[in-house]
Design a protein around this motif. Structure first.
Motif, PDB file in Angstrom:
ATOM      1  N   GLU A  56       0.813  -1.217   0.000  1.00 21.74           N
ATOM      2  CA  GLU A  56       0.000   0.000   0.000  1.00 21.74           C
ATOM      3  C   GLU A  56       0.848   1.270   0.000  1.00 21.74           C
ATOM      4  O   GLU A  56       0.330   2.362   0.185  1.00 21.74           O
ATOM      5  N   PHE A  57       2.161   1.128  -0.199  1.00 14.98           N
ATOM      6  CA  PHE A  57       3.055   2.284  -0.130  1.00 14.98           C
ATOM      7  C   PHE A  57       2.563   3.387  -1.068  1.00 14.98           C
ATOM      8  O   PHE A  57       2.367   3.163  -2.251  1.00 14.98           O
ATOM      9  N   VAL A  58       2.323   4.547  -0.537  1.00 12.60           N
ATOM     10  CA  VAL A  58       1.807   5.755  -1.210  1.00 12.60           C
ATOM     11  C   VAL A  58       0.595   5.471  -2.102  1.00 12.60           C
ATOM     12  O   VAL A  58       0.352   6.160  -3.090  1.00 12.60           O
ATOM     13  N   ALA A  59      -0.193   4.472  -1.741  1.00 12.19           N
ATOM     14  CA  ALA A  59      -1.360   4.084  -2.540  1.00 12.19           C
ATOM     15  C   ALA A  59      -2.374   5.215  -2.671  1.00 12.19           C
ATOM     16  O   ALA A  59      -3.082   5.296  -3.684  1.00 12.19           O
ATOM     17  N   ALA A  60      -2.456   6.097  -1.696  1.00 14.87           N
ATOM     18  CA  ALA A  60      -3.414   7.204  -1.767  1.00 14.87           C
ATOM     19  C   ALA A  60      -3.131   8.108  -2.964  1.00 14.87           C
ATOM     20  O   ALA A  60      -4.042   8.785  -3.461  1.00 14.87           O
ATOM     21  N   LEU A  61      -1.889   8.108  -3.455  1.00 14.02           N
ATOM     22  CA  LEU A  61      -1.586   8.878  -4.671  1.00 14.02           C
ATOM     23  C   LEU A  61      -2.457   8.431  -5.834  1.00 14.02           C
ATOM     24  O   LEU A  61      -2.901   9.254  -6.641  1.00 14.02           O
ATOM     25  N   SER A  62      -2.687   7.132  -5.933  1.00 14.56           N
ATOM     26  CA  SER A  62      -3.497   6.625  -7.044  1.00 14.56           C
ATOM     27  C   SER A  62      -4.937   7.128  -6.938  1.00 14.56           C
ATOM     28  O   SER A  62      -5.590   7.366  -7.961  1.00 14.56           O
ATOM     29  N   LEU A  63      -5.423   7.307  -5.718  1.00 15.32           N
ATOM     30  CA  LEU A  63      -6.786   7.818  -5.525  1.00 15.32           C
ATOM     31  C   LEU A  63      -6.877   9.295  -5.892  1.00 15.32           C
ATOM     32  O   LEU A  63      -7.852   9.729  -6.530  1.00 15.32           O
ATOM     33  N   LEU A  64      -5.875  10.080  -5.495  1.00 15.73           N
ATOM     34  CA  LEU A  64      -5.843  11.493  -5.887  1.00 15.73           C
ATOM     35  C   LEU A  64      -5.768  11.616  -7.406  1.00 15.73           C
ATOM     36  O   LEU A  64      -6.474  12.414  -8.014  1.00 15.73           O
ATOM     37  N   ARG A  65      -4.876  10.834  -7.997  1.00 14.20           N
ATOM     38  CA  ARG A  65      -4.684  10.871  -9.455  1.00 14.20           C
ATOM     39  C   ARG A  65      -5.994  10.550 -10.168  1.00 14.20           C
ATOM     40  O   ARG A  65      -6.401  11.249 -11.099  1.00 14.20           O
ATOM     41  N   ALA A  66      -6.654   9.486  -9.748  1.00 14.71           N
ATOM     42  CA  ALA A  66      -7.906   9.085 -10.392  1.00 14.71           C
ATOM     43  C   ALA A  66      -8.956  10.189 -10.299  1.00 14.71           C
ATOM     44  O   ALA A  66      -9.674  10.457 -11.269  1.00 14.71           O
TER      45      ALA A  66
END
Length: 177
Positions: free
Chosen positions: A105-115
């Motif tokens: 899950e390393f920096v997984a929240a980036l993918s949510l912001l990007r999306a």
């Protein structure tokens, strides 16, 4: 070039410190960074160039009430952007995580912001090489690159400032193209 707006979500203050360092390094090119819980959607939409920062919580989650934060954050803000038009705007992302404790899950929240910003039509720049990281399976990885700057202030703190410097130069170069 328009001034760069810097927005972040945080609970511990680490992401705020990185946002402040980024603003300091950008100097007059950047507005003072603001916690996303203090930003209206209209103020957000008024910017042409944005840098967005987030930590990753739990199983790859954005900061917000569902992860027991005392205040609202990205989790509550992003739904307010749905249906809004970000076309013509450019967004760069940075994220904080712990790649040893949460390798999947390393920096997984980036993918949510990007999306979220892509769904609104924004151009996303600043993808960052995964070279030098042990993480190989994060949702924020696409073709061997993170969707934004990935920082591990727990295990790789000594590398953060050099990574920020290199990433900012890359982002500024990409803004020119």
């Amino acid at each position: 070039m328009n001034t760069i707006a810097i927005y972040f979500g945080t609970d511990t203050g680490r992401t705020r410190r990185v946002a402040k360092l980024i603003a300091q390094k950008l100097g007059m090119r950047a507005q003072p960074p603001l916690n996303i819980n203090r930003v209206s959607v209209d103020a957000f939409l008024a910017n042409q160039v944005l840098i967005l920062g987030t930590p990753t919580y739990g199983a790859g989650q954005l900061p917000g009430r569902s992860v027991d934060l005392a205040q609202e954050s990205w989790e509550e803000f992003l739904p307010r952007l749905q249906g809004r038009d970000l076309s013509g705007r450019t967004v760069a992302l940075f994220g904080l995580g712990d790649e040893q404790k949460y390798p999947s899950e390393f920096v997984a929240a980036l993918s949510l912001l990007r999306a979220a910003v892509l769904a609104c039509g924004a151009r996303v720049i600043g993808a960052w090489s995964a070279e030098g990281y042990s993480c190989k399976a994060s949702p924020a990885l696409i073709d061997g690159r993170f969707v934004g700057l990935a920082l591990d202030p727990i295990n790789q703190a000594s590398l953060s400032e050099a990574r920020i410097d290199a990433w900012l130069q890359q982002v500024l170069d990409e803004l020119e193209t």
